[in-house]
Every structure is written in structure tokens, then in C-alpha cells.
Write an enzyme that holds these catalytic residues in place. Sequence first.
Site, PDB file in Angstrom:
ATOM      1  N   GLY A  49      -0.444   4.112   5.891  1.00 21.36           N
ATOM      2  CA  GLY A  49      -1.738   3.522   6.229  1.00 21.36           C
ATOM      3  C   GLY A  49      -1.679   2.288   7.279  1.00 21.36           C
ATOM      4  O   GLY A  49      -0.757   1.488   6.920  1.00 21.36           O
ATOM      5  N   CYS A  50      -2.412   2.061   8.191  1.00 18.14           N
ATOM      6  CA  CYS A  50      -2.325   0.982   9.009  1.00 18.14           C
ATOM      7  C   CYS A  50      -2.801  -0.326   8.351  1.00 18.14           C
ATOM      8  O   CYS A  50      -2.070  -1.368   8.481  1.00 18.14           O
ATOM      9  CB  CYS A  50      -3.338   0.848  10.287  1.00 18.14           C
ATOM     10  SG  CYS A  50      -4.925   1.480  10.052  1.00 18.14           S
ATOM     11  N   ASN A  51      -3.900  -0.215   7.505  1.00 21.23           N
ATOM     12  CA  ASN A  51      -4.034  -1.438   6.529  1.00 21.23           C
ATOM     13  C   ASN A  51      -3.158  -1.553   5.485  1.00 21.23           C
ATOM     14  O   ASN A  51      -2.713  -2.825   5.325  1.00 21.23           O
ATOM     15  CB  ASN A  51      -5.370  -1.161   5.715  1.00 21.23           C
ATOM     16  CG  ASN A  51      -6.722  -1.043   6.885  1.00 21.23           C
ATOM     17  OD1 ASN A  51      -6.735  -1.667   7.926  1.00 21.23           O
ATOM     18  ND2 ASN A  51      -7.210  -0.017   6.489  1.00 21.23           N
ATOM     19  N   THR A  68      -0.213  -3.544   7.055  1.00 28.28           N
ATOM     20  CA  THR A  68      -0.461  -5.069   7.348  1.00 28.28           C
ATOM     21  C   THR A  68      -0.462  -5.779   6.048  1.00 28.28           C
ATOM     22  O   THR A  68       0.224  -6.777   5.954  1.00 28.28           O
ATOM     23  CB  THR A  68      -1.807  -4.963   7.974  1.00 28.28           C
ATOM     24  OG1 THR A  68      -2.129  -4.022   9.069  1.00 28.28           O
ATOM     25  CG2 THR A  68      -2.154  -6.528   8.708  1.00 28.28           C
TER      26      THR A  68
END
Lengths: 342, 342, 342, 342
Positions: free
Chosen positions: A148-150, A153
Amino acid sequence: MTHKIAILGASGYTGAELVRLIDQHPNMEITALSAERKAGRTMADVFPHLRHISLPTLCKISEIDFSQVDLCFCALPHKTSQEVISALPKNLKIVDLSADFRLRDPEAYEHWYGNPHTAVEMQEEAVYGLSEFYRNDIKSARLVAGTGCNAATGQFALRPLISAGVIDLDDIILDLKCAVSGAGRALKENLLHAELSEGYNAYAIGGTHRHLGEFDQEFSKLAGRPVKVQFTPHLLPANRGILATVYVKGDAEKIYQTFAAAYADETFIELLPFGDAPSTHHVRGSNFCHIGVTSDRIAGRAIVIAALDNLTKGSSGQALQNANLMLGEEETAGLMMAPLFP
Amino acid sequence: MTHKIAILGASGYTGAELVRLIDQHPNMEITALSAERKAGRTMADVFPHLRHISLPTLCKISEIDFSQVDLCFCALPHKTSQEVISALPKNLKIVDLSADFRLRDPEAYEHWYGNPHTAVEMQEEAVYGLSEFYRNDIKSARLVAGTGCNAATGQFALRPLISAGVIDLDDIILDLKCAVSGAGRALKENLLHAELSEGYNAYAIGGTHRHLGEFDQEFSKLAGRPVKVQFTPHLLPANRGILATVYVKGDAEKIYQTFAAAYADETFIELLPFGDAPSTHHVRGSNFCHIGVTSDRIAGRAIVIAALDNLTKGSSGQALQNANLMLGEEETAGLMMAPLFP
Amino acid sequence: MTHKIAILGASGYTGAELVRLIDQHPNMEITALSAERKAGRTMADVFPHLRHISLPTLCKISEIDFSQVDLCFCALPHKTSQEVISALPKNLKIVDLSADFRLRDPEAYEHWYGNPHTAVEMQEEAVYGLSEFYRNDIKSARLVAGTGCNAATGQFALRPLISAGVIDLDDIILDLKCAVSGAGRALKENLLHAELSEGYNAYAIGGTHRHLGEFDQEFSKLAGRPVKVQFTPHLLPANRGILATVYVKGDAEKIYQTFAAAYADETFIELLPFGDAPSTHHVRGSNFCHIGVTSDRIAGRAIVIAALDNLTKGSSGQALQNANLMLGEEETAGLMMAPLFP
Amino acid sequence: MTHKIAILGASGYTGAELVRLIDQHPNMEITALSAERKAGRTMADVFPHLRHISLPTLCKISEIDFSQVDLCFCALPHKTSQEVISALPKNLKIVDLSADFRLRDPEAYEHWYGNPHTAVEMQEEAVYGLSEFYRNDIKSARLVAGTGCNAATGQFALRPLISAGVIDLDDIILDLKCAVSGAGRALKENLLHAELSEGYNAYAIGGTHRHLGEFDQEFSKLAGRPVKVQFTPHLLPANRGILATVYVKGDAEKIYQTFAAAYADETFIELLPFGDAPSTHHVRGSNFCHIGVTSDRIAGRAIVIAALDNLTKGSSGQALQNANLMLGEEETAGLMMAPLFP
């Protein structure tokens, strides 16, 4: 040698971003692009910014001859992805950008995604695609699950700290600020320009965002015991970029040194000078992740901030980085373009 | 062979854009970066999005050893530019991005810029840097004058039509929509986010914009008689992109065919299908220019729309394209990156 | 005396804007709000920015007791509007915000909207709702047809000039820049933040925009002979605001004097000093329209620029202004709020 | 009775916002507007969105006859403010919008603002202008000190909880998201549209933001012992709006009930249904503050989110609310305008 590449689900933002990046790759050629509902249309029609590139016409997945494909990017919605991937040739290298193979535990998958997993054995086989931390596994993997992109991060901001044991594991707060392209090209009211521009709000509050499944899995594995972070995403009026402001308890200097050691050889992770705050402006359109550390006026507290582009390092750039590893290419091939600023 | 490149005025947007592009060029190396007021600082400090690139520290122009430079980009303000360039070695290849060498006529220069030109002989020597139309002259030029970004956009939309004589030369209206980076990094009230976002207005109305000097010079030369266009720029809440909506009198089909012939072999000029409207979204961050033609419901009228990125095709990308021509490199080297969308 | 007000179609932007304005009106009370698909929900749920206002729950039109309504605003889509209005009590005062009653000629309606009109006699009865120009007719009207927002902007910039005969009627070009809320709350790909922000393009090019029907009707009526304008709208990354840049042939000073005379007593029309350019920034959220006039460097040409807020002066503010006239209220009641800047 | 109002520092955003609001006040008349550097110009020239309002020409402070003024808003920079206010008539009612009289302790002032206070006795006299919590003191005050906009937001989200003792006082984290107008009309590089739009970053990290002085003073006073919060502001690409995401340890239900009781009679504070997340979209341009509470998946944690418009409720709206209290006017006069959405 030129690798033949297929992209399934090419009519979404991550599909288009893959095309943009692969176009600059010295050893890849796109030989198939699928989009079920837009089959028969050209990519130039669906994404006019790609019109200068020679590309195959969009087709249905069923029309692709996978024997002519070396590696397949799968940019389909979750649930669809597991169905499609189950039916692909068993020796085909696959980088999946959906959520379907991120979680190892079928129960965790069902908890966060609401449906039982229908390809449990592949779920087990898949390698978690956070390139910097699963590099060796990815090199020999057949199926890699993009993160997932979150989740990416947050992990760039926390994994080395959890591994090194330099922060309190029971008091981690991730306040994320996310741009709108992370939600894809979906037609939803809150994604309209008139609803989003000039304002902001939290969403999926209270610990309900699905990427928590990835945080739980990865952080607990690293720590060797359950770790639960508090995570609140916010939707911001911008198209690309995630900024994670992470509140931790620990010594800021020690934290900084931990990052310095962990990321010393990483091309795409830039640790800023101590006390500097990263900005999503400075990673836009690139595969770079900027990390900053500072101490708070309250002793024993530190703030870690990580910034990346959700569509590149958070998704399609990560996917290409993984494909490079799987195909024996230079890991950075096609990914060294500088951010676009302003 | 690697060419040694200097960039004077590297702390502005066009300077940073040159670095971004040259970083992807196979045969160029940046050996000097000047910024008088920021000399001694690193580029990473002034433009954090470039921090992953190894670059020389910013210096004063006087500190540069030009004997070690093959080509110099000059991204200084007009007036300063002519002073600096006059003092550079006479055999140094120069691409100037300022307004100082765009106009051949010293009187025209003084009329539009308000000060007498102090390097009149170089003004005469300079080649007008619209790559697609001055390609051969540029190849052998020592000093190339980059065009205005609005001027480039308008010319892509009009030059073939004026050459071919397919439009009424006395009734040309250019309504331009310009993004804010065209104004540079200057601290002006109307460039503040709070003043600009969420609204728009015309500026330099009534035929007072300086780029009219270029239109007058170039169009009159092409037509062999004076041509004066009506030109109204508008400032829009976006960072990159110029959209020129050009109202002409002529046969739309003939206009379309004229473009098709003129741009058939041009890599960077994309003629859209007849009736399609280009968008600045689809050229952002790239060296491409999209052109669309349509007829109006009123017989004998046509609308030509051109879109490009003011910092790339309108300025630094054009400059690199010209440098490639001057250095015998592939004209497209470092310039084939796809636009960034979304 | 407090007037009882119903709003049909309250879940769209123009409906919400009516509530915002009426909330400040000294003599109006909202007694019914309809929204077929959202019936049963509260306005606070659909538009949280209105949550501090006491309002009736959203209902279906069939649930409204129109005998308790003094005036009804109809903010429904065209075609639906004519069906609904046909069925309303014949003595009910109505301000329609749709396109259904703007055109007097059934054939023109069918030409521009693609379907035959089903309430032809009401089409004839309706008064065109451009308050400043149909004030007396509106006062005694039962059914007033709100104008198109682009159509209103163009008419403020042109009507006095056509009436006074000070411009060439055969060479009028309207280049409009429109904010996205004019397209309503519809779920369309090009209205997404990720697709719209940071770029712009023309749409409905070539003389195909429906508001041309209004221009043709009104300008031809004023001139006493057919007048066809050339009209190209552009979609811009902003939520509110229309800027019309109008290219005309005529004497700029005479044009300015014509406006000065025509608008001398108009509260909502502000003529800027000669040579000033209006901006949508300065009318946002208000019922004001700013107009600027300048001459071009080409003799005999003038540029007229008009700016207004499409949701207020271009739609719901205009509707309230008309309702005030119809109900014998002060024309400006509820409409004097200053624009919101920044 | 109409109160005569002066605004000092009328050429900044808070000055313009005061004019916008007072224009809708039934019993106030602006009789003087000062702006030292723009003295002699009209407000229409400096803020064209106010051009429809009859206003005095901008003047120097020294030109104002304060005997003709009932109440003076002072929208000057800090430090200037204390100098100017010291010299004003001692019986003049003053609402100061600067930071100069927010802190009671001269040492705290010097710590946060870097200069010694030069009007220490007035610092003592001033009443802290958070209307909802200092209402009675404000009614009888001569000098009211407007709060910081971030400080107001944080306090709306925390004061009742600290008073009621329902949260852990030693672990409060405020992650604030702030729009750019909070920085005023200053010409700074990071406030340019090209630098700010499409991205975001934290600033004043590590506990260095000046509004911490207010948090420390007010929260410690409420708690009866030192309270230090952790506070990290972020700059976002929007013009108006502060969103405070506050992480606290305590029972979410109890927290919600505490707010429900504390704000039951407050017109401008809207407590959303439990679990709802407020948005700055829904308060833009208004004096309302929306508050939401939710529990986290981690037991014993709660998230409080507050949203307000920094220029209205966070600054000029608050100032007018205080002026109403000081002048015996209805507290809500001129402040009931609904937010502008979209």
C-alpha cells in the site's frame, strides 16, 4: 535483452504511471495492455499524455498470449486481482499492485478486506514488495505483492527504528497526509475538484484504514511481538504525494543515526540533515523518498517525517524497482528521473 | 564524448529545470552552476528536489573557468544577460534563455524592454531559438536566443499557417492562458498562493506584453509584410502550462492539412485528430507540444489550440534541444520523458 | 412579511447556494427542500457547511404542500424541470434555474438540447431572468427562467454595446474561462481533482455549447437582426468564477462610455476604471459582476472582460434577485455579502 | 446606535476580512482605515473585492482623530502593535489581532518573540480574546488580545477536556494543517503559488512555533499545573482553513459528552455526531468551528479534530465577536454568514 512486459488494468493511474516509467527503461518493451471496459481503445485516447509513445491497443486479458510475456504487472482492483492472477500461467513473473497478496494471513485479509481470500496458497507464496527490505526475496520471487502507498511511507519512517529497538513500540502515531490520486480514477463525490480543492479532512479515522493490516503484519514481524500503531490518514488537495508525520518516543539523535546506517546505501532513500522537514513538493513524480528527523521540545520525543510520491515510489515506481530485481536488471533502471518542481 | 556544461543563473526555475533535464542526458555533465546571491550554497539547499544529483556548489560567474566549458546556458534576467554574455569568451557556445537576443532590431528591443541594447552586434549574430523552424541555423550557431514561452506557443500555432497563406493575416487573435512559473521565482504579491489560487485574470492587456515583439518580428518576416496579432495573456492558478487559443479566419480543413504537412516529421509536435482540444494536463513536465484544430459554426473561422509546458518546451527543454543541435547530439537526447499526469 | 420558500433539487450546488443566500435574507423562510434520491436525509448530512441552519428534512417533490409555498426555486436538471414545473399549481411563483425556459423558440430548444419541449405554452410565458435587463417583466412574472451562467457573463459584457450599436455585430469573439462548479456535482472523470487541477483546456469547441442558444436569441432580439457570436469555453482549475474575455471591433472609449451609462444605477455591476482587468478572485461568493474595458494596440479593437461567480450572480444569486423582484422585496435583499478573498 | 470603527493595518488579509464582516454588521460604521505604506490609496485599489463598499481612504495612523472612534481593531504586526497601542487614547476600546498582548508573562513573551515587551502594564491589563471562554472578562475589557489562529483551534479541541480532567495531560499531540493565508500577505518564497500548490510539509517542527506560548499559558492555567503539548504545524495548499488533529489518551465517549456539555449553548461551535470527521471545506469564510471525536482501535485513545477558518473564527471573526461583546451588541452580529462551499 529486452523484456516483454504486459500491464493488466492499464486504464487506471498506476497503469499509466507504469507506462510512463517503462518508456524510459532501456530493456523493457510493453507488448500487452489490458482494460476490460476500454478494450479496443488506444492508450492515447484514454491517457492523451502518452500519445507520443507507440503502444499496443488496449485489449481484454483473455486476448493476451502470455507465452510471449516475460513479466506481468497487475494493476487491477483487489479481489479481481486474485481471481485473474490465479488463472495466469504458473511460471509467469508477476508484480501485483493490488492489496490481494500483501497479507500473509488469510484471516487478516478477510478482516481488513471483508471477503475471504480465494487464492490462499498464492497468498503464502507472494513476497512483500517493499524493495529496500525484501530485496533478496524479491530477486527470486515469482509473485511480488506491491505494498500500500501509505503502508510504504509509514514503513520507510519506522522499520529501521523498530528493528533497532530505539523507540517505544506501544506509542507510535502516524498522521498521514495523502494526495487524491491514491484513491485512483474512481468517480466518487469527495474526489471531485469542487469538493476537494481548497480544503482537507481526515478519513478512515479511528484505526479503520486497510493499510493497518500491513503495518500490523510487518511491524509485529520485525519486533517479534505484536505492535499496533495509531494511524490517521487525511485527504489533501493535491494530486501526488504522501507526507507521514510520525510521532515516536525515543532519542532523536539515536533515531537519526539508525536511519543513517540503515539507508546509507539506498539510492532512493534520502535522509535529510537533522532537523530538516521534507516536503512532497520535492519528490513529485519520482521514485525518491525523503526522510527527516527532529527532536521535540519535550524530552524523549522525536518526530520522523517521510515524503514520497504515492504513484511512483508508493506504487508503480516500486513495482518497476521490483521487476528490475526479478529480471536481473539494474535496480534503478528507468527510475532515476528527478522530481518535477515546480 | 561528454560535454561540459555551465548554467548561469541556476537558482531560478529555468535553471533548475535545465538540471532536471540534463541529469537524464547521456552525454552531458554539469561542471558549473552560478547564482550570484546564493553563491556558496548547494543546489540541494536551493532546490531540494535535486538533492540526489551530484552537482557543483553554486558559485559566482567570476569564479567559473570557461576554458573548461563546452556550452553555457544563460538563465539570467534580461539586461543582466547581455552584460554577462558580452564578457564571456568569444568562442564559447551559448544558449541564452533571457529576452536579450530574441529581437534582431535594436529599436524594437528598446521599445519592448525600455532600455537600449548594449551588445548590438551580438544581437545581430544570435539565432532565434525556435528549434523546429531554425534548426539548420542553430546547428552552426554560437549564440542561440531562447524564445519567450508565450511566443513559442503562439508560433507553433501560427507559423505554418502564415507561411502557407491559409489564414487572414489581419485578423489573428491569440488568447493565452499561462501558468505562474512563467513569471519565475520572483516575490510579487500577485504570485502568492493566496492571491492566485482559485481565480484568474488577464494581464498585460491591450497589446502591451513584451512577447509581441517576437510575434511581430517572426510573423512579419514569414509573411514578407507587417503582421500584427492581437494578444491577451491570462494568469491561471497552475504551475506549468500554456494554452493558446488562436482565433483565425480561414478554412479549418486546409489549416489542418497545413499542420499535418509541416509537423509530419517533428518528434515534439503532436497534431491531435481534427476537432480534438489539447490540454496542458497532457504535456506537463515534457518537451511536447499538442496542437488541435477545429472549425467554428461560423463559416470561414477556425480555432487553433496549442498546449505546452512553459518551463520545458517553452524554455529549458527548448534550450536543451538547441544545445543538442549545436553540439551534434541527437536532437531529442534528454528530452523524451513522458508528461506527468496526474 | 416572511415569504415561504421551497427549493426543488436542493442537493446540488445551486440548491445549496440558494440556502446559503436565503439564510441571510430578512424576509424569507425555507419551508421545503426536495431531493428525490436523498429524500429523508438532512441537509446537514448532504452539505455539512449548512449544518448550523435549521432546515426542513429533504423530501420528495410529491410530499410538498405547495399551498403553503409563496415561491418555488427549481434547481433540477433540464428536461426534468419542464416536467415538474408543468405539474405545479398554476398560480405558484417559480424561478427556474434549469435551461428549460430560457429559449422562446421550441425549435431552438430542440436544436440545442436534443429533445422536443413538452411545455411549449409555459416556454412562451416564461420571462428571461437576466435581472438587470428584464427587471420590469420579472416583477410581474409568474415563471422566470434563470439564464445560463456563461450566457449571463457574456451578456453583461455585450448587451449595452449591441443595443447602442457601438461594435461590429459580425465579429464578436467570446473566450470564456469557467470554473468547475458550473458543471454541477456530477460524477464525471474530467471533473475529478486529479484530472482537473494544475491544467486547463477548451471544451465544447467550434460553436457547440448550448448557451449559444441564449446568445443567439438575446443578441438577435436586441440588434433586430441575426447576430451570431463565436464562443469558446475553457475549463479551469478553480471552483467558482467565470471570466469572459470578449474581443470586439469598435472604439474602446465609446464602449466604456456606453457601459458607464448603462450600468450607472446597477448595484451589482461594477465598471472598473478604463484599462483595468477584472479578476474572478474579486467576485467569488458574491452577486457582483466586474467589467473592464481596454483598447488594443490595433486601432479599432477593444477588449471587454467580465468576471462573476457562476454559482451566485450566474445562477443562485441571480435567482434570488429575481425572486426579490417577483415578491416586491428590496432587489438586493440577501445579496450584499462581499466576495470572499483570499 | 451605530458604533464608529477604526481598523489599523487595513491592507493585510485580517484587515480586509474585518471590512468584509463589518460590512454586514447592522450597527457598525468604518470611519478610519490605516495603512502606513499605502496611505492615500483607496481600499478598492488594494483589495478590489471590496470595491462596492463605501470606505474611507487609507491613511496614516497619525491622521486619525480617535476621539471620533468607538472601537479600534489593530491588525498590525507584533512589536509594531505594542508601540502603536501604547500611544492610543487610554479610554479607547481596542481589539488587537497581533501576538503582542496574548501572553501575560513578559518573560514568556520575550522567549517566544525574541524581543522584550515595551508595554508590560498593558500586557497585564489585556484580556485573552477566546470569546467562548473569556466572555465575561471581554465584556468589560478595554483591551482584548486576539488569539493566534492555531492557538484558537487547538484550544477549542482541548480546553473542555483539560478542565474536566478527562485526558492524560502529559501526552497530548496536536498535528495541525494550516492554510497559507495564516502567514499573511508577506512576500516569502514558500508562499508563492509555484512553491506551495500541489504539495505540503511540516514547519516550525520540534516545538518551536510561537503559538506554543499560548497553549502553555492557557492549558497550564486551566489544569492548575504545567501542561506542555506537542505541536507540529503543516503548511497546506489552500488559502483558508485550519484542521487540528489532536491525539489524546482518554475515554472517547466521556470526551464526547464533555464537549456536548461545554458547547451546548455555543452558537459558533458545532459538535458533529460521534465518529464524524470535520473538514475545513465546511467552515470556509465563516465564524463556525466544527469539532469531531472518535475512538481509536487502540483502547484508551481518542482523536479530536477541530476545523475552522483561520481568517474568520481564527482571527477577524473572533475579533468582531469580541467587539460585539465589548460594545454590548448581539455577540453574533455580522457573523452568521454560512460557509462558502464549494
